[in-house]
Design a protein around this motif. Structure first.
Motif, PDB file in Angstrom:
ATOM      1  N   THR A 181       0.799  -1.080   0.004  1.00  0.00           N
ATOM      2  CA  THR A 181      -0.303  -0.028  -0.093  1.00  0.00           C
ATOM      3  C   THR A 181       0.666   1.194  -0.043  1.00  0.00           C
ATOM      4  O   THR A 181       0.619   2.235  -0.758  1.00  0.00           O
ATOM      5  CB  THR A 181      -0.921   0.176   1.388  1.00  0.00           C
TER       6      THR A 181
ATOM      7  N   SER B 163     -13.746   6.244  -7.402  1.00  0.00           N
ATOM      8  CA  SER B 163     -12.475   5.185  -7.425  1.00  0.00           C
ATOM      9  C   SER B 163     -12.039   4.768  -8.482  1.00  0.00           C
ATOM     10  O   SER B 163     -10.883   4.270  -8.711  1.00  0.00           O
ATOM     11  CB  SER B 163     -12.943   4.292  -6.387  1.00  0.00           C
TER      12      SER B 163
ATOM     13  N   ARG C 296      -9.728   1.117  -3.415  1.00  0.00           N
ATOM     14  CA  ARG C 296     -10.751   1.323  -2.197  1.00  0.00           C
ATOM     15  C   ARG C 296     -10.182   0.814  -0.896  1.00  0.00           C
ATOM     16  O   ARG C 296     -10.130   1.346   0.216  1.00  0.00           O
ATOM     17  CB  ARG C 296     -12.010   0.772  -2.573  1.00  0.00           C
ATOM     18  N   LYS C 297      -9.359  -0.298  -1.029  1.00  0.00           N
ATOM     19  CA  LYS C 297      -8.853  -1.264   0.160  1.00  0.00           C
ATOM     20  C   LYS C 297      -7.644  -0.029   0.648  1.00  0.00           C
ATOM     21  O   LYS C 297      -7.666  -0.017   2.020  1.00  0.00           O
ATOM     22  CB  LYS C 297      -8.470  -2.669  -0.374  1.00  0.00           C
TER      23      LYS C 297
ATOM     24  N   SER D  27      -8.821   2.990   2.400  1.00  0.00           N
ATOM     25  CA  SER D  27      -9.352   2.717   3.631  1.00  0.00           C
ATOM     26  C   SER D  27      -8.440   2.404   4.757  1.00  0.00           C
ATOM     27  O   SER D  27      -8.934   2.783   6.001  1.00  0.00           O
ATOM     28  CB  SER D  27     -10.468   1.286   3.709  1.00  0.00           C
ATOM     29  N   HIS D  28      -7.436   1.997   4.475  1.00  0.00           N
ATOM     30  CA  HIS D  28      -6.365   2.263   5.833  1.00  0.00           C
ATOM     31  C   HIS D  28      -6.197   3.719   6.282  1.00  0.00           C
ATOM     32  O   HIS D  28      -5.645   4.012   7.412  1.00  0.00           O
ATOM     33  CB  HIS D  28      -5.026   1.600   5.032  1.00  0.00           C
TER      34      HIS D  28
ATOM     35  N   GLY E 172      -8.542   5.793   6.203  1.00  0.00           N
ATOM     36  CA  GLY E 172      -9.907   6.266   6.948  1.00  0.00           C
ATOM     37  C   GLY E 172     -10.607   7.029   5.895  1.00  0.00           C
ATOM     38  O   GLY E 172     -11.496   7.818   6.166  1.00  0.00           O
ATOM     39  N   SER E 173     -10.321   6.952   4.614  1.00  0.00           N
ATOM     40  CA  SER E 173     -10.911   7.455   3.526  1.00  0.00           C
ATOM     41  C   SER E 173     -11.737   6.611   2.667  1.00  0.00           C
ATOM     42  O   SER E 173     -11.293   5.678   2.130  1.00  0.00           O
ATOM     43  CB  SER E 173      -9.805   8.207   2.501  1.00  0.00           C
ATOM     44  N   TYR E 174     -12.994   6.837   2.593  1.00  0.00           N
ATOM     45  CA  TYR E 174     -13.848   5.960   1.901  1.00  0.00           C
ATOM     46  C   TYR E 174     -14.740   6.274   0.934  1.00  0.00           C
ATOM     47  O   TYR E 174     -15.591   5.932   0.041  1.00  0.00           O
ATOM     48  CB  TYR E 174     -14.966   5.161   2.999  1.00  0.00           C
TER      49      TYR E 174
ATOM     50  N   TYR F 141     -14.283  10.657  -4.241  1.00  0.00           N
ATOM     51  CA  TYR F 141     -13.376  11.218  -3.259  1.00  0.00           C
ATOM     52  C   TYR F 141     -12.983  12.847  -3.395  1.00  0.00           C
ATOM     53  O   TYR F 141     -12.934  13.167  -4.750  1.00  0.00           O
ATOM     54  CB  TYR F 141     -11.830  10.568  -3.472  1.00  0.00           C
TER      55      TYR F 141
END
Length: 261
Positions: free
Chosen positions: A26, A50, A65-66, A69-70, A72-74, A81
């Motif tokens: 990541t 995305s 997206r994964k 998500s680390h 804290g952004s979805y 986004y």
């Protein structure tokens, strides 16, 4: 290529409440997302889906997206986004909220090119000092900086608060330079020399070997060529390789010596 994974650390309050302990893969993709986001911002985009960001960064949207998500952004359903916010989040996680001072050691052809590269400034870094051990190079002016003798590294590293060093020397000198950088308090090294460095715990090394990258591309070229000329007999292509190399195939141990060893 990384020799060490950076240790997790706690962050201060900001866009991201705490610095997450991210998977190495990541971390490696975040700069690609950041590059794409800067381009989108420059093009006047306030938001991005995305799928759009994934395409711009060259990854699939599920992976993106994964990764995000680390942080804290979805994103927002139907909107995507917020480009400016996501830039802020990624820059915080990558530690780019300050311009980091970098020392470059070795100002031969490669080092000279790196010293003159303007892109570092727009990515959160500044080349603060140039060093070389060759007296003939010392005093040379490159992109507004004067090349210093490597013996001046400790004093300069302290003065400029240098934590990142770039090694662009021949392989035979790289380990000595790495030792000097570490002794001067440098804790992150980008190594362009074609060798593996030995560094203490807590020092992170990234290795850039252009020849290795070309060899990997050569493999893919070789593979594509072999797929267009597959033999009619199943398995004959691989089985014939030892014979073409002058060997008789695999020995009883199931291994084969490297060619030229």
């Amino acid at each position: 290529m990384s020799q060490h994974r950076p240790a997790g650390a706690s962050g201060s309050p900001g866009v991201v409440p705490a610095l997450p302990d991210l998977p190495e893969a990541t971390v490696a993709r975040l700069p690609e997302y950041l590059r794409a986001l800067h381009h989108l911002a420059e093009s006047g985009h306030d938001t991005v889906s995305s799928e759009g960001l994934a395409s711009a960064a060259g990854v699939n949207s599920a992976k993106l997206r994964k990764d995000l998500s680390h942080l804290g952004s979805y994103g927002t359903r139907g909107v995507g986004y917020d480009v400016a916010l996501l830039v802020e989040q990624i820059e915080y996680v990558l530690g780019l909220t300050q311009r980091r001072a970098v020392a470059l050691v070795g100002v031969g052809n490669l080092g000279h090119a790196l010293a003159g590269y303007a892109g570092f400034g727009t990515r959160g870094f500044r080349i603060a000092a140039l060093f070389d051990a060759d007296p003939g190079r010392v005093g040379e002016q490159i992109n507004g900086l004067t090349v210093r003798h490597i013996d001046e590294l400790p004093a300069c590293a302290a003065q400029e608060s240098i934590a990142i060093g770039v090694i662009a020397t021949p392989a035979r000198a790289a380990q000595t330079v790495a030792d000097q950088l570490v002794a001067a308090g440098v804790t992150s090294i980008l190594n362009f020399a074609p060798c593996v460095l030995s560094v203490p715990e807590g020092v992170d090394v990234r290795k850039v070997d252009l020849a290795i990258e070309l060899q990997i591309l050569s493999f893919h070229e070789h593979r594509k060529a072999s797929l267009t000329a597959l033999p009619d007999t199943p398995g004959a292509g691989i089985a014939a390789i030892p014979n073409r190399l002058g060997g008789g195939g695999l020995g009883s141990s199931g291994t084969q010596e490297a060619v030229g060893s």
